[in-house]
Write an enzyme that holds these catalytic residues in place. Structure first.
Site, PDB file in Angstrom:
ATOM      1  N   ARG A  58       0.430  -2.686   6.805  1.00 28.45           N
ATOM      2  CA  ARG A  58       0.355  -1.215   6.760  1.00 28.45           C
ATOM      3  C   ARG A  58      -0.178  -0.764   8.103  1.00 28.45           C
ATOM      4  O   ARG A  58      -1.149  -1.340   8.614  1.00 28.45           O
ATOM      5  CB  ARG A  58      -0.581  -0.785   5.622  1.00 28.45           C
ATOM      6  CG  ARG A  58      -0.481   0.686   5.290  1.00 28.45           C
ATOM      7  CD  ARG A  58      -1.350   1.024   4.087  1.00 28.45           C
ATOM      8  NE  ARG A  58      -0.710   0.770   2.802  1.00 28.45           N
ATOM      9  CZ  ARG A  58       0.158   1.593   2.215  1.00 28.45           C
ATOM     10  NH1 ARG A  58       0.491   2.721   2.791  1.00 28.45           N
ATOM     11  NH2 ARG A  58       0.675   1.294   1.039  1.00 28.45           N
ATOM     12  N   ASP A 104       4.686  -3.670  -8.797  1.00 24.23           N
ATOM     13  CA  ASP A 104       3.567  -3.062  -8.074  1.00 24.23           C
ATOM     14  C   ASP A 104       2.765  -2.217  -9.057  1.00 24.23           C
ATOM     15  O   ASP A 104       3.253  -1.876 -10.142  1.00 24.23           O
ATOM     16  CB  ASP A 104       4.088  -2.196  -6.918  1.00 24.23           C
ATOM     17  CG  ASP A 104       3.115  -2.184  -5.741  1.00 24.23           C
ATOM     18  OD1 ASP A 104       1.952  -2.589  -5.934  1.00 24.23           O
ATOM     19  OD2 ASP A 104       3.510  -1.777  -4.642  1.00 24.23           O
ATOM     20  N   THR A 107       4.776   6.648  -1.754  1.00 24.41           N
ATOM     21  CA  THR A 107       5.889   7.160  -0.939  1.00 24.41           C
ATOM     22  C   THR A 107       7.170   6.375  -1.193  1.00 24.41           C
ATOM     23  O   THR A 107       8.241   6.778  -0.755  1.00 24.41           O
ATOM     24  CB  THR A 107       5.563   7.008   0.553  1.00 24.41           C
ATOM     25  OG1 THR A 107       5.357   5.605   0.829  1.00 24.41           O
ATOM     26  CG2 THR A 107       4.310   7.777   0.935  1.00 24.41           C
ATOM     27  N   ASP A 166       2.532  -7.487  -2.098  1.00 28.01           N
ATOM     28  CA  ASP A 166       1.610  -7.995  -1.068  1.00 28.01           C
ATOM     29  C   ASP A 166       0.649  -8.988  -1.718  1.00 28.01           C
ATOM     30  O   ASP A 166       0.674  -9.178  -2.944  1.00 28.01           O
ATOM     31  CB  ASP A 166       0.858  -6.874  -0.323  1.00 28.01           C
ATOM     32  CG  ASP A 166      -0.028  -6.041  -1.218  1.00 28.01           C
ATOM     33  OD1 ASP A 166      -0.458  -6.530  -2.279  1.00 28.01           O
ATOM     34  OD2 ASP A 166      -0.316  -4.889  -0.850  1.00 28.01           O
ATOM     35  N   GLU A 211     -10.745  29.669  -8.723  1.00 20.93           N
ATOM     36  CA  GLU A 211     -11.726  28.906  -9.502  1.00 20.93           C
ATOM     37  C   GLU A 211     -11.116  28.509 -10.848  1.00 20.93           C
ATOM     38  O   GLU A 211     -10.356  29.267 -11.444  1.00 20.93           O
ATOM     39  CB  GLU A 211     -12.984  29.756  -9.731  1.00 20.93           C
ATOM     40  CG  GLU A 211     -13.767  29.979  -8.448  1.00 20.93           C
ATOM     41  CD  GLU A 211     -14.984  30.890  -8.643  1.00 20.93           C
ATOM     42  OE1 GLU A 211     -15.248  31.306  -9.787  1.00 20.93           O
ATOM     43  OE2 GLU A 211     -15.642  31.185  -7.621  1.00 20.93           O
ATOM     44  N   LYS A 262       2.714  -7.995   3.569  1.00 21.45           N
ATOM     45  CA  LYS A 262       2.948  -6.595   3.960  1.00 21.45           C
ATOM     46  C   LYS A 262       1.995  -6.169   5.064  1.00 21.45           C
ATOM     47  O   LYS A 262       0.822  -6.533   5.047  1.00 21.45           O
ATOM     48  CB  LYS A 262       2.749  -5.719   2.708  1.00 21.45           C
ATOM     49  CG  LYS A 262       2.885  -4.229   2.932  1.00 21.45           C
ATOM     50  CD  LYS A 262       2.870  -3.464   1.609  1.00 21.45           C
ATOM     51  CE  LYS A 262       1.528  -2.879   1.276  1.00 21.45           C
ATOM     52  NZ  LYS A 262       1.506  -2.042   0.077  1.00 21.45           N
TER      53      LYS A 262
HETATM   54  C1  R5P Z   1      -1.036  -0.862  -2.302  1.00 20.07           C
HETATM   55  O1  R5P Z   1      -1.965  -1.630  -2.122  1.00 20.07           O
HETATM   56  C2  R5P Z   1      -0.486  -0.556  -3.649  1.00 20.07           C
HETATM   57  O2  R5P Z   1      -0.549  -1.654  -4.505  1.00 20.07           O
HETATM   58  C3  R5P Z   1       0.924  -0.045  -3.557  1.00 20.07           C
HETATM   59  O3  R5P Z   1       1.731  -1.031  -2.975  1.00 20.07           O
HETATM   60  C4  R5P Z   1       0.997   1.199  -2.732  1.00 20.07           C
HETATM   61  O4  R5P Z   1       0.064   2.125  -3.208  1.00 20.07           O
HETATM   62  C5  R5P Z   1       2.382   1.820  -2.761  1.00 20.07           C
HETATM   63  O5  R5P Z   1       2.379   2.915  -1.912  1.00 20.07           O
HETATM   64  P1  R5P Z   1       3.681   3.379  -1.158  1.00 20.07           P
HETATM   65  O6  R5P Z   1       4.753   3.571  -2.193  1.00 20.07           O
HETATM   66  O7  R5P Z   1       3.283   4.678  -0.504  1.00 20.07           O
HETATM   67  O8  R5P Z   1       4.054   2.353  -0.143  1.00 20.07           O
END
Ligand code: R5P
Length: 316
Positions: free
Chosen positions: A197, A222, A227, A172, A42, A195
């Site tokens: 996903r 971005d 990741t 994107d 906690e 892009k």
């Molecule tokens: C997605 O819509 C965000 O703008 C980023 O492109 C995304 O969060 C990046 O995540 P990652 O590095 O895991 O691909």
């Protein structure tokens, strides 16, 4: 003149270094508090100085461990409210769960909204944040929210580099506005990546590119690097389309999982991020540079306290 008494800044365990840098800008000491976990898991918070009628700012970007840091934030707000703080502003430079901002699959939660409700219910009066994943998250709060942008700060990193044939690249279609703002500040053209996903896994692929990048120097932008999959996929398609050098900048260095290794092994020459989130030493890599948003946050806090325009910091 502020209608509230003096500024008091407190930090949870998410990013005390940023809180200290903000205090340095404001020329005040960081407020004393204890925020820790008991052996039963906690969280306990105690504000160790008087905050009665003070203008309280709680600095807590939602870094990993995300749910623990959120819980700390809720309890910090409650502690400040019960200690009769005059006003409580939560300073959340990185708002986690921002990508869960809509019902884009059947029977899923809108967690970004749920967190906003928790923050408000806990007793926050205002929010100060930076580059939300989507602007409409502002509307998830029924209390005043100031959203700062670090795009001008990132742009300033490239202004003196005299990079010929620079083209700003959005990762994107959703990131096009952000890329447009950066391209505008740098006076360059822009390109957009399409892009894909796949499912709910962190698997991304750059399937197409719109714009002229051949023999140019690309600057990928971005909001966050999670990741690293998105920017690495972007760098691969840019190479395929004939760019000669790749740079990258992003506001929030989430750097989850294997991101640092992925970025270190990529063909991106330099990645510039901000310190909205801490970058632990084991995630620092030679091609990663961190620039600080502490002065910007400090200035915004000082303006909120004094009742001055925050938009004026960005020429609005
Ligand atoms: C997605 O819509 C965000 O703008 C980023 O492109 C995304 O969060 C990046 O995540 P990652 O590095 O895991 O691909």
């Amino acid at each position: 003149m502020s209608i509230f008494d003096e500024i008091k800044v407190f930090s949870g365990n998410s990013h005390p270094e940023l809180a200290r840098d903000i205090c340095q800008y404001l020329k005040i000491p960081l407020g004393k508090s204890e925020v820790f976990k008991f052996s039963n898991d906690e969280t306990f918070v105690r504000i160790q100085e008087n905050v009665r009628e003070k203008d309280v700012f709680l600095v807590q970007p939602i870094s990993a461990p995300v749910n623990d840091n959120l819980m700390e934030l809720f309890i910090m707000i409650d502690a400040a409210r019960r200690a009769s703080a005059g006003r409580i502003t939560v300073v959340i430079p990185y708002y986690a769960y921002g990508r869960t901002d809509k019902k884009d699959q059947p029977r899923v939660a809108i967690t970004a909204r749920l967190i906003a409700d928790f923050i408000t219910t806990a007793g926050a009066d205002r929010v100060l944040t930076m580059n939300l994943h989507a602007g409409q998250i502002q509307g998830f709060f029924n209390i005043p929210l100031d959203e700062l942008t670090s795009i001008p700060l990132l742009a300033s990193q490239y202004k003196d580099k005299n990079m010929d044939d620079l083209v700003v690249v959005a990762t994107d279609v959703g990131a096009a506005k952000r890329a447009h703002d950066l391209a505008d500040l740098l006076g360059t053209p822009m390109a957009i990546i399409e892009k894909q996903r796949y499912g709910n896994e962190d698997v991304v692929e750059a399937v197409n590119l719109i714009g002229d990048v051949k023999d140019k120097c690309a600057l990928i932008v971005d909001d966050e690097i999670g990741t690293g999959g998105t920017v690495v996929a972007a760098s691969k398609i840019l190479t395929k389309f004939g760019v000669n050098k790749i740079y990258c900048c992003a506001v929030h260095p989430v750097l989850s999982g294997n991101a640092s290794n992925l970025l270190a092994e990529s063909n991106i020459s330099e990645i510039i991020v901000t310190d909205t989130l801490p970058v632990p030493a084991n995630k620092m890599i030679p091609n990663l540079k961190v620039v600080s948003v502490s002065d910007m946050l400090g200035e915004a806090i000082s303006r909120i306290h004094a009742g001055l325009s925050v938009g004026a910091m960005f020429g609005h």
